[in-house]
Design an enzyme around this catalytic site. Structure first.
Site, PDB file in Angstrom:
ATOM      1  N   LYS A   1      16.956 -12.931   9.337  1.00 11.71           N
ATOM      2  CA  LYS A   1      16.251 -13.950  10.133  1.00 11.71           C
ATOM      3  C   LYS A   1      17.200 -15.124  10.402  1.00 11.71           C
ATOM      4  CE  LYS A   1      12.084 -16.599   9.783  1.00 11.71           C
ATOM      5  NZ  LYS A   1      11.498 -17.362   8.689  1.00 11.71           N
TER       6      LYS A   1
ATOM      7  N   GLU B   1      26.920 -10.710   7.149  1.00  9.09           N
ATOM      8  CA  GLU B   1      26.753  -9.822   5.990  1.00  9.09           C
ATOM      9  C   GLU B   1      25.288  -9.910   5.585  1.00  9.09           C
ATOM     10  OE1 GLU B   1      28.866  -7.812   4.351  1.00  9.09           O
ATOM     11  OE2 GLU B   1      30.605  -8.220   5.606  1.00  9.09           O
TER      12      GLU B   1
ATOM     13  N   CYS C   1      22.339  -7.342  -2.634  1.00  9.42           N
ATOM     14  CA  CYS C   1      22.182  -6.790  -1.279  1.00  9.42           C
ATOM     15  C   CYS C   1      22.296  -5.266  -1.255  1.00  9.42           C
ATOM     16  CB  CYS C   1      23.215  -7.404  -0.343  1.00  9.42           C
ATOM     17  SG  CYS C   1      24.902  -7.199  -0.928  1.00  9.42           S
TER      18      CYS C   1
ATOM     19  N   GLY D   1      20.392 -14.881  10.048  1.00  8.65           N
ATOM     20  CA  GLY D   1      21.512 -14.271  10.774  1.00  8.65           C
ATOM     21  C   GLY D   1      21.331 -14.435  12.285  1.00  8.65           C
TER      22      GLY D   1
END
Ligand code: NAD
Length: 456
Positions: free
Chosen positions: A191, A210, A245, A193
């Site tokens: 979001k 990333e 992640c 990003g």
């Protein structure tokens, strides 16, 4: 806010004066990071504990030690990376020499996330420095102890006229994003990003994003189950309690194998974290109450109420959630709709393991995808069929520790990559340089364009 603007401008002066370009400057900064990681190890471990109750061993292995090896790898390769690369000439340009000359991009902005707040700040910075850029680092406000430690330490160990830290939350970051940068390297959710990419587009600034996603683990029945569950468990709960992640987000296995897998995972979890994992010192807490409530909502979803087969305990006061397994969750449950980013691990089942590929490919492309199998044909089909930022067979998360592999997502899990030489490339422009002498004249290229010349 004017202060943030001024920082970028001050760096532009130092960069414009050529301060960051020399090999010696780059080496001095990289050595400065190694020195900082060695001399201030305890401060770093303490900050990570304050932010996440991160176990000391995890802080050392996943943040401090990796940063040191990342610097050392760059120091070893830097001289070669900086060299112009001679490439072949073409017949059209004969005689000539052709070079690809790497040059720094300029003044770059690095925005990092809270879950690995030390390494996610410094690893991109290593690339920016190696490539000869000036940089502003904006650590995450959600890990405030590490953010303020970085703001204190970086000026002590690095050239403050070319590398600055700006602390802050949304207003400060918004002000930074209004400025013109020569590259923005962002780690975080998709979001934000999108906000970063939109801000960058105004100045035609290139970005590396990333991001994250739902990283699946396929477990075939043809495996060494004892080893597989240890690796899955350490890649999920031993990596910041699932707040990573590339942590396994969900498992896909066959209906017939699922009971064996669940039993083996339960056994392994008890061995790792004891009978009361909320009391274990070897597991991070949830970063804050927002994320605790977000994860609690996933567990409180009516669609998964009877699906918890292990764990589920929560301690709101200390922001702890136990490693939790859920079996046969429906596809429309909340937990299957968003990235979990925490200690919950749903398991979905299929009749045949090959069906997993279609399930993964029907979703947005993940940052990582994992397969456990001894079946080489299945492994080959996995590599051929599944698209993700990176694939790993018979382990979890370890691919990021190989500096010869690019680390990054694809489509919704990110754009661009870094680590090792890829970090240098992410922050460099590859300048094409063709050089000719005054010989080798071909009259055909000059007017008048006679019919004979067209035939050549
Ligand atoms: P976060 O909340 O720390 O945000 C990341 C950065 O964005 C911070 O610097 C923050 O200040 C900034 N930010 C937040 N809101 C903003 C806004 N409205 N405008 C401008 N800037 C803003 O981190 P997060 O997003 O919660 O991090 C978790 C996500 O990051 C997960 O999706 C995870 O998968 C992903 N992640 C990816 C990687 C990777 O290497 N690919 C690594 C870690 C985390």
């Amino acid at each position: 806010m004017a202060k943030e603007g001024a920082k970028g401008e001050a760096l532009r002066g130092s960069y414009g004066a050529g301060r960051t370009r020399s090999y010696e400057w780059r080496v001095a900064q990289l050595k400065g990071i190694v020195k900082m990681a060695e001399e201030r190890e305890k401060d770093i471990v303490d900050a990570l504990y304050a932010d996440l109750a991160k176990p000391e061993t995890e802080s050392y292995l996943h943040e401090i030690s990796l940063i040191k090896s990342s610097c050392k790898f760059a120091l070893k390769g830097l001289k070669n990376w900086m060299k112009p690369e001679k490439v072949s000439s073409s017949i059209t340009t004969f005689p000539s020499t052709a070079l690809v000359v790497p040059e720094p991009l300029g003044v770059v902005l690095i925005m990092s996330a809270w879950n690995y707040p030390f390494i996610l700040s410094l690893d991109p910075l290593i690339g920016a420095i190696a490539a000869g850029n000036a940089a502003v680092l904006k650590p995450s406000e959600i890990a405030p102890a590490t953010s303020s430690l970085l703001a204190k330490l970086l000026p002590e160990y690095l050239d403050n006229s070319c590398i600055k830290v700006v602390e802050g939350a949304v207003p400060e970051t918004t002000a930074l994003l209004e400025q013109k940068w020569d590259k923005i390297f962002y780690t975080g959710n998709g979001k934000v990003g999108r906000i970063v990419m939109a801000a960058a587009a105004k100045h035609l600034t290139p970005v590396v994003l990333e991001l994250g996603g739902k990283s699946p683990v396929i477990v075939d029945c043809n495996v060494d189950l004892k080893v597989a569950v240890k690796r899955i468990a350490v890649g999920k709960w031993g990596c910041n309690n699932g707040q990573a992640c590339i942590a396994p987000d969900y498992i896909i296995t066959t209906k017939s194998f699922a009971p064996k897998l669940v039993d083996a995972l339960k056994f392994c979890l008890e061995k790792f974290y004891g009978k009361d994992p909320l009391e274990s010192k070897d597991i991070s807490r949830i970063v804050n109450s927002n994320h605790f409530n977000r994860l609690s909502n996933l567990l409180d979803d009516k669609l998964v109420a009877d699906k918890i087969v292990h764990g589920g305990q929560r301690d709101e006061k200390h922001l702890k959630i136990a490693p939790t397994l859920l079996l046969d969750v429906p596809d429309d449950a909340l937990i299957m709709k968003e990235e979990i980013f925490g200690p919950l691990l749903p398991i979905i089942t299929v009749d045949k393991v090959e069906e997993s590929f279609g399930i993964i490919n029907s979703r947005t492309k993940p940052l990582a995808a994992y397969l456990f199998t001894k079946n080489k044909k299945l492994e080959e089909a996995f590599v051929r069929s599944v698209s993700a930022g990176g694939l790993l067979i018979n382990d979890v998360a370890l691919h990021l520790a190989n500096p010869h592999l690019p680390f990054g997502g694809v489509q919704e899990s990110g754009t661009g990559s870094y680590h090792g030489k890829f970090s240098f490339d992410a922050f460099s422009h590859k300048k094409a340089v063709l050089s000719r002498g005054f010989g080798g004249e071909a009259s055909a290229r000059y007017p008048p364009y006679t019919p004979q010349k067209q035939k050549i």
